[in-house]
Scaffold this motif. Structure first.
Motif, PDB file in Angstrom:
ATOM      1  N   VAL A 144       0.856  -1.187   0.000  1.00  0.00           N
ATOM      2  CA  VAL A 144       0.000   0.000   0.000  1.00  0.00           C
ATOM      3  C   VAL A 144       0.891   1.236   0.000  1.00  0.00           C
ATOM      4  O   VAL A 144       1.818   1.355   0.818  1.00  0.00           O
ATOM      5  N   VAL A 145       0.623   2.151  -0.918  1.00  0.00           N
ATOM      6  CA  VAL A 145       1.386   3.392  -1.042  1.00  0.00           C
ATOM      7  C   VAL A 145       0.515   4.556  -0.587  1.00  0.00           C
ATOM      8  O   VAL A 145      -0.651   4.654  -0.972  1.00  0.00           O
ATOM      9  N   LEU A 146       1.087   5.433   0.226  1.00  0.00           N
ATOM     10  CA  LEU A 146       0.396   6.634   0.703  1.00  0.00           C
ATOM     11  C   LEU A 146       1.012   7.833   0.012  1.00  0.00           C
ATOM     12  O   LEU A 146       2.225   8.049   0.089  1.00  0.00           O
ATOM     13  N   ALA A 147       0.208   8.628  -0.663  1.00  0.00           N
ATOM     14  CA  ALA A 147       0.716   9.758  -1.450  1.00  0.00           C
ATOM     15  C   ALA A 147       0.061  11.060  -1.008  1.00  0.00           C
ATOM     16  O   ALA A 147      -1.141  11.113  -0.746  1.00  0.00           O
ATOM     17  N   PRO A 201       5.223   5.201   2.764  1.00  0.00           N
ATOM     18  CA  PRO A 201       4.827   6.609   2.847  1.00  0.00           C
ATOM     19  C   PRO A 201       5.669   7.384   1.822  1.00  0.00           C
ATOM     20  O   PRO A 201       6.876   7.530   1.989  1.00  0.00           O
ATOM     21  N   LEU A 202       5.058   7.850   0.772  1.00  0.00           N
ATOM     22  CA  LEU A 202       5.776   8.462  -0.342  1.00  0.00           C
ATOM     23  C   LEU A 202       6.151   9.906   0.017  1.00  0.00           C
ATOM     24  O   LEU A 202       5.423  10.850  -0.275  1.00  0.00           O
ATOM     25  N   LEU A 203       7.316  10.068   0.661  1.00  0.00           N
ATOM     26  CA  LEU A 203       7.727  11.390   1.116  1.00  0.00           C
ATOM     27  C   LEU A 203       7.911  12.369  -0.035  1.00  0.00           C
ATOM     28  O   LEU A 203       7.720  13.578   0.130  1.00  0.00           O
ATOM     29  N   SER A 204       8.303  11.865  -1.202  1.00  0.00           N
ATOM     30  CA  SER A 204       8.403  12.732  -2.387  1.00  0.00           C
ATOM     31  C   SER A 204       7.111  13.476  -2.632  1.00  0.00           C
ATOM     32  O   SER A 204       7.105  14.676  -2.917  1.00  0.00           O
ATOM     33  N   SER A 205       6.015  12.762  -2.532  1.00  0.00           N
ATOM     34  CA  SER A 205       4.712  13.354  -2.830  1.00  0.00           C
ATOM     35  C   SER A 205       4.300  14.369  -1.779  1.00  0.00           C
ATOM     36  O   SER A 205       3.447  15.220  -2.039  1.00  0.00           O
ATOM     37  N   VAL A 206       4.889  14.281  -0.585  1.00  0.00           N
ATOM     38  CA  VAL A 206       4.608  15.259   0.466  1.00  0.00           C
ATOM     39  C   VAL A 206       5.429  16.523   0.228  1.00  0.00           C
ATOM     40  O   VAL A 206       4.904  17.643   0.235  1.00  0.00           O
ATOM     41  N   LEU A 207       6.725  16.340   0.004  1.00  0.00           N
ATOM     42  CA  LEU A 207       7.623  17.480  -0.181  1.00  0.00           C
ATOM     43  C   LEU A 207       7.348  18.229  -1.481  1.00  0.00           C
ATOM     44  O   LEU A 207       7.751  19.388  -1.623  1.00  0.00           O
ATOM     45  N   TRP A 208       6.701  17.557  -2.430  1.00  0.00           N
ATOM     46  CA  TRP A 208       6.387  18.191  -3.718  1.00  0.00           C
ATOM     47  C   TRP A 208       4.879  18.339  -3.911  1.00  0.00           C
ATOM     48  O   TRP A 208       4.396  18.449  -5.039  1.00  0.00           O
ATOM     49  N   ASP A 209       4.146  18.381  -2.801  1.00  0.00           N
ATOM     50  CA  ASP A 209       2.685  18.469  -2.852  1.00  0.00           C
ATOM     51  C   ASP A 209       2.259  19.872  -3.296  1.00  0.00           C
ATOM     52  O   ASP A 209       2.549  20.874  -2.633  1.00  0.00           O
TER      53      ASP A 209
END
Length: 494
Positions: free
Chosen positions: A81-84, A393-401
């Motif tokens: 499961v991926v969290l974005a 936990p897709l940290l990329s998607s958080v930092l580039w949200d």
């Protein structure tokens, strides 16, 4: 008659099947716990055919656009499961910290640590080792003036190394890795190591190589299909490197054990050995040699790699954006002058602080975080996720949200400044992850980044070597987003 009976039978059979399917569909809709959606999986390989194994976070970001902030992929036979996006990641790691606080099982990491240490362990072992680690690091100066003194001292050594090059082109990888590594080494061993020490250089090389190889395609395949471990590949190199590191640590703590003074503990290893002696009669003690070797490797690697990588990105970005570099230097000159920058100065230096935060955000050092695992069955955002499900936990998607940052695809320090130039915190700033598994060394890393960055920008202007027109901001393949090795010039300012 027979023909008519057959047609009637078929009609009844078809109607019965349709009726059952309708009932099943309604039952599924009303009662079945729904797993997060995702792409159709092929037999045996799952979704491997659509993955970019060198940069899987890029694939996940694209899949999130189609399937939403909570989705699934299948790699081999394992459901993941991926969290974005900020909202989903925060909801899981912070609001549901207990349920999403397990550590995901990754084969190559299990090979290295065997579920010991602190980063990749789980259950009671993790709780005991994390508690001991945090307490001991605080005892040896984490977040205190004593550790700041060590950082400032190390700055003087790396500045001298840069000065000795007299503006000539050089690759800063080993110097920056050694300088940052020495901070945690001084805690682990009780003393710093010389940059020219062959054993120190070897350890740094092994650590750096393993982080790079962990992101290789072959290691990705091995994690999915461990039975292919007999094949030659980077997974074997990683294991050999880890074993060499463990042998060094073992020799070191045996030497320390011979001279151990329980009333004068001078290092992290001393503190562990004292605890080990105290629990010598406890057959269930977690203070054994396997935990010690893994703890030291975990702290050495975590204490070096992400911070040094961030600093290397910082130099490249200052080269790329000379106007920003100059503005940082102006603020340093105004606030600090020629004095040594200290951590207390950051409150008076909002622009420099914003630039450091933007380097961390833009560089996106740990795009996938370290994998998590659900500790129990959980219903999350309308989806049922079973216990022991592997979570990314897709940290990329958080930092580039895009909902959290005005210009996520640009290097833009104003993300962390208000209209008056004051520094502002952003909840979506999660380079250290969040929740129960957030980086234990976050406070140390923040102090190191500010003091190293401000000290280096105070003394040098960073430029490309003659003949080069632009710095390469493409990341290299690795477990972290590390910059490609390239020469830079450190031009003394005074």
């Amino acid at each position: 008659m027979d023909f008519g009976f057959s047609v009637a039978t078929y009609i009844v059979l078809v109607l019965s099947i349709l009726y059952i399917l309708i009932i099943l569909k309604k039952w599924n809709k009303d009662n079945v716990k729904t797993f997060p959606p995702g792409p159709w999986a092929l037999p045996f390989i799952g979704n491997l055919h659509i993955m970019d194994l060198k940069k899987p976070h890029c694939t996940y970001i694209e899949l999130a656009k189609k399937y939403g902030p909570v989705f699934s992929v299948q790699l081999g036979t394992r459901k993941i499961v991926v969290l974005a996006g900020y909202e989903a990641v925060k909801d899981a790691l912070v609001n549901n910290a207990e349920e999403f606080g397990g550590r995901g099982k990754t084969r190559i990491l299990q090979d290295m640590d065997n579920d010991f240490g602190v980063v990749h362990s789980r259950g009671e072992n993790w709780k005991v080792m994390r508690r001991f680690t945090l307490t001991t690091l605080r005892d040896f100066g984490m977040g205190k003036s004593s550790i700041e003194e060590k950082i400032i001292e190390e700055c003087s050594y790396v500045i001298k190394s840069f000065e000795s090059l007299k503006g000539k082109p050089f690759d800063n990888t080993m110097m920056i890795n050694a300088a940052v590594a020495n901070i945690i080494v001084s805690v682990l061993l009780g003393h710093r190591m010389d940059y020219k020490d062959l054993q120190f250089k070897r350890l740094i090389t092994l650590m750096h190589e393993n982080v790079r190889l962990l992101g290789s395609s072959m290691v990705g395949i091995y994690n999915i299909f461990p039975f292919l471990g007999f094949l030659p590949g980077n997974h074997k190199t990683i294991r050999r490197n880890a074993q060499e590191i463990f042998e060094f640590v073992t020799k070191t703590f045996i030497k320390y054990l011979k001279n151990l003074d329980e009333s004068d503990q001078r290092s992290f290893i001393d503190a562990f050995l004292v605890k080990q002696k105290e629990e010598a009669g406890n057959p269930h003690s977690y203070f054994h040699n396997e935990n010690l070797t893994r703890l030291v490797r975990n702290l050495f690697s975590a204490g070096m790699e992400t911070t040094s990588t961030t600093l290397r990105w910082g130099m490249l970005l200052m080269i790329k954006y000379p106007a920003i570099q100059e503005k940082v230097q102006q603020e340093i000159s105004k606030v600090v002058g020629l004095a040594q920058p200290t951590y207390s100065h950051q409150g008076q230096m909002p622009y420099t602080k914003a630039v450091i935060h933007e380097i961390q955000r833009f560089a996106d050092i740990l795009p996938l975080s370290v994998p998590h695992e659900t500790t129990r069955d959980v219903t999350f955002r309308g989806y049922f996720i079973p216990k022991e499900t592997y979570i990314i936990p897709l940290l990329s998607s958080v930092l580039w949200d895009k909902t959290q940052f005005e210009k996520p695809d640009q290097f833009y320090p104003n993300h962390f400044l208000d209209s008056h130039g004051n520094f502002i915190k952003k909840d979506a700033f999660m380079p250290f992850s969040a929740g129960r598994r957030a980086c234990a060394g976050e406070n140390l890393a923040r102090m190191e980044l500010f003091i190293f960055f401000a000290s280096l920008l105070q003394k040098f202007t960073f430029r490309l070597p003659p003949g080069f027109s632009d710095s390469d901001l493409m990341s290299d393949v690795g477990f972290t987003n590390m910059p490609k090795q390239q020469n830079i010039c450190a031009i003394p300012r005074f």
